[in-house]
Design a protein around this motif. Structure first.
Motif, short mmCIF file in Angstrom:
data_model
loop_
_atom_site.label_atom_id
_atom_site.label_comp_id
_atom_site.label_asym_id
_atom_site.label_seq_id
_atom_site.Cartn_x
_atom_site.Cartn_y
_atom_site.Cartn_z
N ALA A 65 -1.40 -7.72 -5.91
CA ALA A 65 -2.70 -8.24 -6.01
C ALA A 65 -2.77 -9.83 -6.29
O ALA A 65 -4.05 -10.25 -5.40
N GLU A 66 -2.55 -10.51 -7.09
CA GLU A 66 -2.40 -11.83 -6.64
C GLU A 66 -1.93 -12.56 -6.19
O GLU A 66 -1.97 -13.87 -5.81
N ALA A 67 -1.27 -12.06 -4.46
CA ALA A 67 -0.59 -13.14 -4.06
C ALA A 67 -1.91 -13.62 -2.80
O ALA A 67 -1.65 -14.21 -2.28
N PHE A 68 -3.00 -12.53 -2.66
CA PHE A 68 -3.88 -12.48 -2.28
C PHE A 68 -4.71 -13.98 -2.12
O PHE A 68 -5.66 -14.00 -3.20
N SER A 69 -4.74 -14.62 -1.52
CA SER A 69 -5.80 -16.38 -1.82
C SER A 69 -7.06 -15.95 -1.82
O SER A 69 -7.53 -17.05 -2.17
N ASN A 70 -7.26 -14.64 -1.17
CA ASN A 70 -8.67 -14.42 -0.83
C ASN A 70 -8.75 -13.44 -2.30
O ASN A 70 -8.26 -12.07 -2.49
N ALA A 71 -9.52 -13.40 -3.10
CA ALA A 71 -10.26 -13.07 -4.17
C ALA A 71 -10.66 -10.95 -3.58
O ALA A 71 -9.91 -10.42 -4.20
N ALA A 72 -11.46 -11.51 -2.84
CA ALA A 72 -11.82 -9.85 -2.28
C ALA A 72 -11.35 -9.23 -1.59
O ALA A 72 -10.53 -8.21 -1.83
N HIS A 73 -9.89 -9.72 -1.08
CA HIS A 73 -9.30 -9.14 -0.26
C HIS A 73 -7.60 -8.51 -1.13
O HIS A 73 -7.06 -7.66 -1.53
N GLY A 74 -7.84 -9.51 -2.47
CA GLY A 74 -6.85 -9.54 -3.53
C GLY A 74 -7.16 -8.23 -4.66
O GLY A 74 -6.27 -6.94 -4.51
N ALA A 75 -8.60 -7.93 -4.51
CA ALA A 75 -9.15 -6.75 -5.21
C ALA A 75 -9.09 -5.68 -4.36
O ALA A 75 -8.83 -3.67 -5.06
N LEU A 76 -9.34 -5.73 -2.73
CA LEU A 76 -8.94 -4.81 -2.07
C LEU A 76 -7.68 -4.24 -2.05
O LEU A 76 -7.72 -2.83 -2.33
N PHE A 77 -6.86 -4.73 -2.31
CA PHE A 77 -5.93 -4.16 -2.44
C PHE A 77 -5.05 -3.67 -4.50
O PHE A 77 -4.74 -3.01 -3.83
N SER A 78 -5.78 -4.04 -5.11
CA SER A 78 -5.49 -3.61 -5.91
C SER A 78 -6.24 -2.02 -5.97
O SER A 78 -5.16 -1.30 -6.74
N ALA A 79 -7.40 -2.33 -5.64
CA ALA A 79 -7.81 -1.21 -5.63
C ALA A 79 -7.18 -0.05 -4.58
O ALA A 79 -7.14 1.68 -4.85
N MET A 80 -6.68 -0.43 -3.51
CA MET A 80 -5.44 1.09 -2.95
C MET A 80 -4.31 1.36 -3.72
O MET A 80 -3.75 2.03 -2.78
N ARG A 81 -4.10 0.40 -4.76
CA ARG A 81 -3.22 1.22 -5.67
C ARG A 81 -3.46 1.55 -6.22
O ARG A 81 -2.12 2.63 -7.37
N ARG A 82 -4.32 1.80 -6.75
CA ARG A 82 -5.42 2.67 -8.06
C ARG A 82 -5.51 3.95 -7.17
O ARG A 82 -5.37 5.29 -7.97
N VAL A 83 -5.87 3.54 -5.89
CA VAL A 83 -6.40 5.40 -4.99
C VAL A 83 -5.45 5.94 -5.13
O VAL A 83 -4.63 6.16 -3.99
N PRO A 84 -5.26 7.35 -5.18
CA PRO A 84 -4.14 8.27 -4.50
C PRO A 84 -4.66 8.15 -2.94
O PRO A 84 -5.32 8.56 -2.67
N VAL A 85 -3.14 8.04 -2.04
CA VAL A 85 -2.81 7.77 -1.18
C VAL A 85 -3.27 9.46 -0.34
O VAL A 85 -2.79 10.58 -1.42
N PRO A 86 -3.88 10.04 0.73
CA PRO A 86 -4.04 10.99 0.90
C PRO A 86 -3.18 11.69 2.11
O PRO A 86 -2.26 11.18 2.04
N GLU A 87 -3.39 13.20 1.71
CA GLU A 87 -2.08 13.20 2.78
C GLU A 87 -2.82 14.00 4.30
O GLU A 87 -3.65 12.86 4.47
N PRO A 88 -1.77 12.74 5.07
CA PRO A 88 -2.06 12.40 6.39
C PRO A 88 -2.56 13.46 7.06
O PRO A 88 -4.08 12.99 7.61
N VAL A 89 -2.74 14.64 6.98
CA VAL A 89 -4.26 15.39 7.46
C VAL A 89 -5.36 15.47 7.00
O VAL A 89 -6.29 14.75 7.94
N ARG A 90 -5.82 14.97 5.77
CA ARG A 90 -7.01 14.58 5.28
C ARG A 90 -7.08 13.13 5.37
O ARG A 90 -8.23 13.10 5.84
N HIS A 91 -6.59 12.28 5.79
CA HIS A 91 -6.92 11.14 6.20
C HIS A 91 -7.53 11.19 7.97
O HIS A 91 -8.25 10.42 7.98
N GLN A 92 -6.43 11.77 8.34
CA GLN A 92 -7.13 11.98 10.39
C GLN A 92 -8.46 12.50 9.88
O GLN A 92 -9.11 11.65 10.88
#
Length: 382
Positions: free
Chosen positions: A48-75
């Motif tokens: 997340a620290e690699a992002f120059s925009n703090a909001a972008h870094g926070a968003l990427f960090s959140a993606m790391r923490r939130v479980p990735v959904p199953e493809p069917v549920r995501h669709q």
């Protein structure tokens, strides 16, 4: 009538320059991940620290923490997008669902996500190198540091270690040297006390020429004033040949080195060489330490110029920065030779004293030493 240079011109005031290219790469990458969260698995090296925009870094960090959904549920619905936004809001209060949809529309191709991530990582490497070089420059110029040379070398070691880490992530390839033109150093006046210390070195070496051979760690380029460096070369030439050394012989040697033709008057040379005070080793250590700090500042300025040039690739930046640090190595080695403590038989075992230390207390100025040496002592006939 307003002109483009007018600070109150509306066009100048409200039309700031566009964002850097990495901003678009960050948006494209985040948009790809919002569309296809499974792509996260291939981005283990990105933080997340690699992002120059703090909001972008926070968003990427959140993606790391939130479980990735199953493809069917995501669709089936925007469950992933909503969960990521909720997790990121505590660290980026300005994020909205609308902006996340803007990120999704900003992604040209999902399959190019690794390329977008590489851009983000490369620009982060540029920023970290700039930060390290800035710390090196700051310490090299900070006269309040108690042991500036040691602090500067520690900064240089930290930068070298960081470059070693980056080289493992960004392997070099042919043509990796920067093409950046480094601007000349800003002109500045020379402190009179600095010149006085160089004069003390030259005069004391003329009185004690035996020390010259032991001071091979000092070169003419270490002197602030080139004329002083030339006189040091004269002293070394006389010492190397085994010729007598005194103000007159130094003057004769200076004539052969062309020093008198460059504007140095004969009486100046004789006067300079006739006013010794202190030990050559002490003043020589001061001279080489100052040269070390000056070289460190030059290296930091060089690396800073590389990082400020957007045309410099990360590969060129790493290679050029390592080459710049190598220029500090030679003078660093000589500085260690000048300051290395040597064992003294008269002391207890395990006790060492620096052979370069002069009879002065630390921080003693050349002017104070000269004044003290000129005062008559008790019992001396005025």
């Amino acid at each position: 009538m307003q002109h483009a240079s007018d600070p109150y011109d509306d066009e100048v005031l409200y039309d700031p320059p566009g964002p850097a290219p990495v901003h678009y790469a960050e948006r494209a990458l985040l948009g790809a991940l919002l569309l296809e969260p499974a792509l996260l698995a291939a981005l283990q090296q990105l933080e997340a620290e690699a992002f120059s925009n703090a909001a972008h870094g926070a968003l990427f960090s959140a993606m790391r923490r939130v479980p990735v959904p199953e493809p069917v549920r995501h669709q089936a619905g925007p469950f992933w997008v909503n969960a990521v936004l909720e997790a990121a809001l505590p660290d980026a209060r300005g994020l909205t669902v609308s902006y996340l949809h803007t990120l999704i529309s900003a992604c040209p191709l999902l399959t190019h996500a690794p390329a977008y991530a590489a851009i983000v990582r490369a620009e982060h490497a540029r920023r970290t190198i700039r930060m390290h070089s800035g710390h090196l420059a700051q310490d090299a110029a900070d006269t309040a540091l108690p042991d500036r040379a040691t602090s500067v070398l520690a900064r240089a070691d930290g930068l070298a270690q960081h470059l070693d880490e980056l080289s493992g992530r960004f392997p070099a390839h042919p043509g990796s040297l920067p093409r950046t033109t480094v601007p000349p150093a800003p002109a500045g006046g020379t402190d009179e006390e600095v010149l006085d210390e160089e004069r003390m070195l030259l005069a004391s070496a003329a009185v004690r020429p035996s020390a010259i051979k032991e001071m091979r760690w000092l070169t003419a380029d270490d002197f602030t004033l080139s004329a002083h460096g030339a006189l040091w070369q004269c002293l070394n030439s006389l010492s190397h040949r085994g010729d007598p050394v005194d103000p007159v012989t130094v003057l004769w040697e200076a004539q052969h080195h062309g020093l008198l033709a460059s504007g140095f008057a004969p009486d100046e040379v004789v006067t300079l060489m006739s006013a010794p005070a202190g030990s050559p080793e002490h003043w020589g250590t001061r001279v080489i330490e100052r040269a070390l700090l000056a070289r460190a500042g030059e290296v930091a300025r060089r690396i800073g110029a590389y990082t400020d040039d957007p045309a410099t690739t990360v590969h060129q930046l790493i290679t050029g920065s390592r080459r710049a640090l190598a220029d500090l190595t030679a003078i660093r080695t000589r500085w260690h030779q000048a300051t290395a403590p040597l064992a003294t038989p008269a002391l207890r075992p395990g006790v060492a004293v620096s052979a370069r230390a002069g009879p002065q207390r630390p921080g003693t100025t050349a002017a104070a030493v000269r004044s003290a040496s000129a005062r008559p002592t008790a019992g001396r006939t005025p």
